[in-house]
Design an enzyme around this catalytic site. Sequence first.
Site, PDB file in Angstrom:
ATOM      1  N   ILE B 142      54.685 -51.705 131.207  1.00 36.58           N
ATOM      2  CA  ILE B 142      54.646 -51.722 129.745  1.00 36.58           C
ATOM      3  C   ILE B 142      55.254 -50.442 129.195  1.00 36.58           C
ATOM      4  CG2 ILE B 142      53.092 -51.697 127.753  1.00 36.58           C
ATOM      5  CD1 ILE B 142      51.146 -53.395 129.561  1.00 36.58           C
ATOM      6  N   ARG B 224      43.192 -50.872 128.348  1.00 38.52           N
ATOM      7  CA  ARG B 224      41.805 -51.282 128.487  1.00 38.52           C
ATOM      8  C   ARG B 224      40.935 -50.400 127.603  1.00 38.52           C
ATOM      9  NH1 ARG B 224      43.549 -55.355 130.207  1.00 38.52           N
ATOM     10  NH2 ARG B 224      43.200 -56.329 132.252  1.00 38.52           N
ATOM     11  N   ASP B 248      44.525 -52.668 120.675  1.00 38.87           N
ATOM     12  CA  ASP B 248      44.508 -54.084 121.041  1.00 38.87           C
ATOM     13  C   ASP B 248      43.351 -54.365 121.987  1.00 38.87           C
ATOM     14  OD1 ASP B 248      45.650 -56.726 120.918  1.00 38.87           O
ATOM     15  OD2 ASP B 248      46.228 -56.437 123.017  1.00 38.87           O
ATOM     16  N   GLU B 253      34.137 -54.751 124.121  1.00 37.24           N
ATOM     17  CA  GLU B 253      35.070 -55.830 123.802  1.00 37.24           C
ATOM     18  C   GLU B 253      34.429 -57.163 124.175  1.00 37.24           C
ATOM     19  OE1 GLU B 253      39.205 -55.202 124.913  1.00 37.24           O
ATOM     20  OE2 GLU B 253      39.395 -57.346 125.335  1.00 37.24           O
ATOM     21  N   HIS B 272      42.812 -58.142 121.322  1.00 33.41           N
ATOM     22  CA  HIS B 272      43.404 -58.343 122.649  1.00 33.41           C
ATOM     23  C   HIS B 272      44.361 -59.534 122.620  1.00 33.41           C
ATOM     24  CE1 HIS B 272      42.500 -57.202 127.090  1.00 33.41           C
ATOM     25  NE2 HIS B 272      43.768 -57.503 126.935  1.00 33.41           N
TER      26      HIS B 272
END
Lengths: 311, 311
Positions: B142, B224, B248, B253, B272
């Site tokens: 990424i 994460r 994100d 979460e 996410h």
Amino acid sequence: MSTTATPIAIGPAATPLLTRAVADGGATVADLDRARALIWNSGPDDFPQELPAGIEWVQLFSAGVEDWFSRNVFQRFPGVVFTSAAGAYSHSVAEHALAMLLAGVRHLPQQTQARSWRQSEFFPHIGTLRGATIAIVGAGGIGRELIALLEPFGARIIAVTRSGTPIVAPGVVETLPAERLPEVWSRTDHVVVGAPATAATRHLIGKEELAQLKPTSWVINIARGSLIDTDALVVALRDGTIGGAGLDVTDPEPLPDGHPLWELPNAVVTPHDSNPPQLRAGAYAAHVANNVARFVAGDELEARIDVTAGY
Amino acid sequence: MSTTATPIAIGPAATPLLTRAVADGGATVADLDRARALIWNSGPDDFPQELPAGIEWVQLFSAGVEDWFSRNVFQRFPGVVFTSAAGAYSHSVAEHALAMLLAGVRHLPQQTQARSWRQSEFFPHIGTLRGATIAIVGAGGIGRELIALLEPFGARIIAVTRSGTPIVAPGVVETLPAERLPEVWSRTDHVVVGAPATAATRHLIGKEELAQLKPTSWVINIARGSLIDTDALVVALRDGTIGGAGLDVTDPEPLPDGHPLWELPNAVVTPHDSNPPQLRAGAYAAHVANNVARFVAGDELEARIDVTAGY
């Protein structure tokens, strides 16, 4: 600097940045009376009513020069070359356009207003610029900067310019002349409007054009509000016949309180701040240095105003 | 396809996209019992308890594989090479990271929520990525995609990787090994976190790190949630000691209703969704085709899981 260096005036008042820019371009700062050119750091209202006969060139601070046309400034000085700052602020404005387009495609305006975790609801609305077709209508300096920013996305650019002379840059799949604009709407995923405001470009995007776009299309305007028919846009945004609009300029401008665009969740309005003062002075100085160097060398100046064309 | 083509199984069920990907890679789809590899299109819960002895390689659908580690899947098959989908979804996630970073730098979250023309108020908050220093912490697939997207901005990238082996790409001014991370915070304008979630990366950004950033710095997390100390982040966002955060992923979460991050105007939370299903299937198929071709040719596979390192 030798005593034969080209004398250039700065008005209405010199700033350290512009003084350095004139020197960087190889000229020397002089009083208006003995100068061959004038770097103007303000708008048309305080521009001199008369210019000394020695002035060959005037560099203006603004990228858009409608105000100068409406005050008949250029017509008063038929022997003088005027250049605008078109292109000088291109990067900042192109960056703003990409910010709004990416935010739209990634559904950020709606997501920013969420107050709970709505993953399954948002998932289908997340798009990508990867391989997307993007029409850049009025691909001047800002458009060319935007083309460069979009290149690593692998986007397919349809550029529209007045002449249609092909823009050779990675990602540009086609350059169309203005008269072929009607072909563009049904073929593109998104539209960025960067054309100058003239009688010919007023309401360039209206009801008919919007109707040919996709329900996922974003329309970005970083040029002038008059290019888009605001009422037609509001209807398209409300009905969801397009994905959304990112507007740094509006019609009317300033956009009045209570205008429907303020409340629409798929409209991003920024108050004509894509070229903010703190980024502007440095960018204008760089443009001045470049044009001064061209003037000194006798080369063609950048962003020369075409009085007949009206920009 | 010849009868000697490499047999590869698809589980738990073949899809047209994956069937074509296996063929595109030069192999042929076969039952698990006679296959040499398994393309797995689901999570760890329904993964086979046992694998036939002929299986040499398993390709997983997920880019992050903590769930597979916590279920001890890899440990059960010591002779099998596992590859993740790390890198397969890089473009979409990198695009999301850039969208959030650009939105933040251009003050879009706050501008989107305005209901009146606040130009002079917003002007000073409009920043630029032009020439900005951006730290990419955990510059894997990424990160590398993001480096490519940032290149035309002329941004200066400080990449941080486990080993510090220099990343050779335009814009990367320095690659630092993980142990030199403490040097980064005071030197960068913005931070994008892309590191895997391990015990060593938990709360990689906490109170001390945030305190060294600038009041205009944006922190983007597309990796994460556990990498950032949420409580410390909320304090920094509330006090304005950093510019903002684009998240994100969050910790906890999903982010529960009523969490302070939902209300902070300088926090952009997306649930996410940077790698949405409709973009995922195509990206996974492309990754599979590439790895199948490598397997058939006997080349090194991409995104091989390092069981000892834990990712």
